[in-house]
Design a protein around this motif. Structure first.
Motif, PDB file in Angstrom:
ATOM      1  N   UNK A  99       0.845  -1.192   0.000  1.00 38.05           N
ATOM      2  CA  UNK A  99       0.000   0.000   0.000  1.00 38.05           C
ATOM      3  C   UNK A  99       0.880   1.241   0.000  1.00 38.05           C
ATOM      4  N   UNK A 100       0.329   2.347  -0.431  1.00 37.73           N
ATOM      5  CA  UNK A 100       1.073   3.606  -0.461  1.00 37.73           C
ATOM      6  C   UNK A 100       1.440   3.976   0.979  1.00 37.73           C
ATOM      7  N   UNK A 101       2.730   4.240   1.190  1.00 40.74           N
ATOM      8  CA  UNK A 101       3.194   4.598   2.528  1.00 40.74           C
ATOM      9  C   UNK A 101       3.843   3.442   3.278  1.00 40.74           C
ATOM     10  N   UNK A 102       3.755   2.234   2.740  1.00 41.89           N
ATOM     11  CA  UNK A 102       4.381   1.070   3.397  1.00 41.89           C
ATOM     12  C   UNK A 102       5.893   1.165   3.244  1.00 41.89           C
ATOM     13  N   UNK A 134       5.477   4.535  -2.986  1.00 47.08           N
ATOM     14  CA  UNK A 134       4.860   5.819  -3.324  1.00 47.08           C
ATOM     15  C   UNK A 134       3.630   5.593  -4.199  1.00 47.08           C
ATOM     16  N   UNK A 135       3.675   4.543  -5.029  1.00 49.41           N
ATOM     17  CA  UNK A 135       2.544   4.227  -5.894  1.00 49.41           C
ATOM     18  C   UNK A 135       2.631   2.762  -6.307  1.00 49.41           C
ATOM     19  N   UNK A 167       6.734  -3.814   8.964  1.00 50.54           N
ATOM     20  CA  UNK A 167       5.546  -3.430   9.736  1.00 50.54           C
ATOM     21  C   UNK A 167       5.339  -1.917   9.741  1.00 50.54           C
ATOM     22  N   UNK A 168       6.361  -1.175   9.300  1.00 51.47           N
ATOM     23  CA  UNK A 168       6.303   0.280   9.372  1.00 51.47           C
ATOM     24  C   UNK A 168       5.498   0.880   8.227  1.00 51.47           C
ATOM     25  N   UNK A 169       4.844   2.002   8.522  1.00 45.88           N
ATOM     26  CA  UNK A 169       4.035   2.675   7.519  1.00 45.88           C
ATOM     27  C   UNK A 169       4.066   4.172   7.806  1.00 45.88           C
TER      28      UNK A 169
END
Length: 156
Positions: free
Chosen positions: A30-33, A50-51, A83-85
């Motif tokens: 997903x965007x931001x992962x 980013x996309x 696990x970070x987003x």
């Protein structure tokens, strides 16, 4: 026929409980992962999705001045999801991405995670000289002797 054979024993099906109702996956593309690049010239670096391009590729960026990864399209096979987003819009600019990383303190969170610590230890171990490894071995032996002595005292 249905007489034995390989993989036809269904009598043990009662041992397995039904799958839990909760979702099994928690890391989604997903965007931001935040992702860890595990292959290619950028190997070992963190980046952010980013996309999403298609089912095989996504657009990632470091931010370049933090992780050194420029904006590029990369196949999913070359990345591992963490696990970070970070909260960013789709196709976010480099400046927006950098601000989101700073706000979420992503680098610190990565270094505090067990995955980040493991990679740091691996890097530190590979940088050791032969004499350093020898000193570690001697220290471990001394520690083992002390533990055995204490255990003997406790038993007596």
């Amino acid at each position: 026929g249905g007489r034995g054979g390989r993989g036809t024993n269904t009598s043990k099906h009662y041992l397995f409980s039904p799958p839990p109702a909760t979702m099994t996956f928690t890391r989604f593309v997903e965007v931001g992962r935040v992702v860890y690049i595990n292959y290619g010239p950028e190997k070992g670096n963190l980046a952010t999705i980013v996309d999403v391009v298609d089912q095989n590729k996504c657009l990632i960026e470091g931010p370049a001045d933090i992780t050194g990864v420029e904006r590029q399209v990369i196949p999913y096979k070359r990345i591992s999801l963490t696990d970070l987003k970070v909260a960013i819009p789709r196709n976010a600019r480099a400046k927006t991405l950098k601000a989101a990383w700073a706000k979420a303190d992503t680098l610190k969170a990565w270094e505090a995670s067990s995955w980040g610590k493991k990679l740091e230890n691996k890097k530190r171990r590979s940088a050791q000289t032969d004499f350093m490894r020898f000193k570690v071995m001697v220290a471990r032996k001394q520690k083992s002797v002390l533990i055995k002595k204490k255990m003997k005292e406790m038993k007596a």
